[in-house]
Design a protein around this motif. Structure first.
Motif, short mmCIF file in Angstrom:
data_model
loop_
_atom_site.label_atom_id
_atom_site.label_comp_id
_atom_site.label_asym_id
_atom_site.label_seq_id
_atom_site.Cartn_x
_atom_site.Cartn_y
_atom_site.Cartn_z
N ILE A 1 0.85 -1.20 0.00
CA ILE A 1 0.00 0.00 0.00
C ILE A 1 0.88 1.25 0.00
O ILE A 1 0.64 2.20 -0.76
CB ILE A 1 -0.94 -0.01 1.23
CG1 ILE A 1 -1.99 -1.12 1.09
CG2 ILE A 1 -1.60 1.34 1.41
CD1 ILE A 1 -2.86 -1.32 2.32
N ALA A 2 1.91 1.24 0.83
CA ALA A 2 2.81 2.41 0.90
C ALA A 2 3.46 2.66 -0.46
O ALA A 2 3.58 3.81 -0.92
CB ALA A 2 3.87 2.20 1.98
N ALA A 3 3.89 1.58 -1.12
CA ALA A 3 4.54 1.73 -2.43
C ALA A 3 3.55 2.23 -3.47
O ALA A 3 3.87 3.09 -4.29
CB ALA A 3 5.14 0.38 -2.87
N ALA A 4 2.33 1.72 -3.45
CA ALA A 4 1.31 2.15 -4.41
C ALA A 4 0.97 3.62 -4.19
O ALA A 4 0.80 4.38 -5.15
CB ALA A 4 0.06 1.28 -4.27
N HIS A 5 0.89 4.01 -2.94
CA HIS A 5 0.58 5.41 -2.62
C HIS A 5 1.63 6.34 -3.22
O HIS A 5 1.31 7.30 -3.92
CB HIS A 5 0.52 5.58 -1.10
CG HIS A 5 0.35 6.99 -0.65
ND1 HIS A 5 -0.86 7.63 -0.71
CD2 HIS A 5 1.22 7.89 -0.15
CE1 HIS A 5 -0.73 8.86 -0.26
NE2 HIS A 5 0.53 9.05 0.09
N ALA A 6 2.90 6.03 -2.95
CA ALA A 6 3.98 6.90 -3.43
C ALA A 6 4.00 6.94 -4.96
O ALA A 6 4.11 8.02 -5.57
CB ALA A 6 5.32 6.41 -2.89
N ALA A 7 3.88 5.78 -5.60
CA ALA A 7 3.95 5.73 -7.07
C ALA A 7 2.81 6.51 -7.70
O ALA A 7 3.01 7.30 -8.64
CB ALA A 7 3.90 4.27 -7.53
N ALA A 8 1.60 6.33 -7.18
CA ALA A 8 0.43 6.99 -7.77
C ALA A 8 0.49 8.50 -7.59
O ALA A 8 0.29 9.26 -8.53
CB ALA A 8 -0.84 6.43 -7.16
N ARG A 9 0.78 8.93 -6.37
CA ARG A 9 0.72 10.37 -6.09
C ARG A 9 1.84 11.13 -6.79
O ARG A 9 1.65 12.25 -7.24
CB ARG A 9 0.75 10.62 -4.58
CG ARG A 9 -0.38 9.93 -3.82
CD ARG A 9 -1.75 10.51 -4.16
NE ARG A 9 -2.80 9.66 -3.65
CZ ARG A 9 -3.78 10.05 -2.82
NH1 ARG A 9 -3.84 11.29 -2.40
NH2 ARG A 9 -4.70 9.20 -2.44
N LEU A 10 3.03 10.51 -6.86
CA LEU A 10 4.14 11.21 -7.52
C LEU A 10 3.78 11.56 -8.96
O LEU A 10 4.03 12.67 -9.42
CB LEU A 10 5.38 10.31 -7.53
CG LEU A 10 6.44 10.57 -6.48
CD1 LEU A 10 7.58 9.57 -6.62
CD2 LEU A 10 6.98 12.00 -6.59
N VAL A 11 3.20 10.62 -9.67
CA VAL A 11 2.86 10.86 -11.07
C VAL A 11 1.63 11.75 -11.19
O VAL A 11 1.60 12.71 -11.96
CB VAL A 11 2.63 9.52 -11.81
CG1 VAL A 11 2.18 9.77 -13.24
CG2 VAL A 11 3.90 8.69 -11.79
N ALA A 12 0.61 11.48 -10.36
CA ALA A 12 -0.65 12.21 -10.50
C ALA A 12 -0.52 13.68 -10.11
O ALA A 12 -1.12 14.55 -10.73
CB ALA A 12 -1.72 11.54 -9.64
#
Ligand code: COA
Length: 173
Positions: A16-27
């Motif tokens: 979850i932590a990895a998905a959060h960082a990946a999604a928000r950085l790009v979005a």
């Protein structure tokens, strides 16, 4: 799609932590400064998620799993912590899907599972907060049927305006 949505367990914290960082950085890079983004998302939030998921009673968090990897997640608050919710409005929060899974139905599957959970638990209304400039997420939520309800506030983390959207669950498909 090959994606399964299920309730999160403590061992999903790193995913979850990895998905959060990946999604928000790009979005968020379209409308938030690089310094704010890299500062916030370079820190690993796994420990925070482990503690959150281990709480009693456990929070309502759904994860989308593809090839044994967390590709998205969503959290549900019952009730919403908004002062005007009157204890009768639930809230969707912390919704993210990793960029390489965008537009493949993962977000829809997560919201669908969350709204089913709320309907089965007797909730009639769901709300959520989204950054005013987050056009991608606003289109996504509008497609599900969420509508702006007029409430606005400044997000303390980004300093950006955020707007609230609301859905009557009897209208949800
Ligand atoms: C918003 C988000 C969760 C959507 O997840 P997703 O898995 O891409 O959503 P879906 O594939 O289920 O999309 C369903 C529909 O939403 C709409 N939609 C999704 N992304 C869109 C975009 N970039 N522009 C316009 N409409 C969009 C479309 O109608 C889409 O259907 P279609 O692909 O058949 O046209 C994802 O983009 C994300 O994680 N963004 C970063 C984090 C974020 O902003 N979270 C919200 C915080 S409030």
């Amino acid at each position: 799609m090959g994606v399964v949505v299920r309730r999160a367990v403590v061992d999903d914290a790193a995913g979850i932590a990895a998905a959060h960082a990946a999604a928000r950085l790009v979005a968020y890079r379209d409308f938030l400064g690089h310094e704010l983004l890299s500062g916030t998302f370079s820190a690993d939030k796994t420990a925070i998620w482990r503690a959150r998921l281990a709480a009693e009673p456990p929070p309502v968090v759904f994860v989308a799993i593809r090839d044994a990897q967390v590709v998205g997640y969503c959290m549900v608050l019952t009730p919403s912590e908004d002062e005007d919710s009157g204890g009768v409005v639930a809230e969707l929060t912390r919704m993210s899907v990793i960029p390489d899974a965008w537009r493949s139905g993962v977000g829809t599957a997560l919201v669908s599972e969350s709204l089913s959970f709320l309907q089965q638990s007797g909730w009639a209304t769901a709300s959520l907060w989204v950054l005013e400039q987050n056009a991608r997420a606003r289109s996504f939520y509008a497609g599900i049927g969420f509508q702006l309800d007029g409430a606005e506030t400044v997000d303390p983390w980004s300093g950006q305006l955020q707007v609230r959207m609301r859905l009557e669950l009897t209208d949800a498909t």
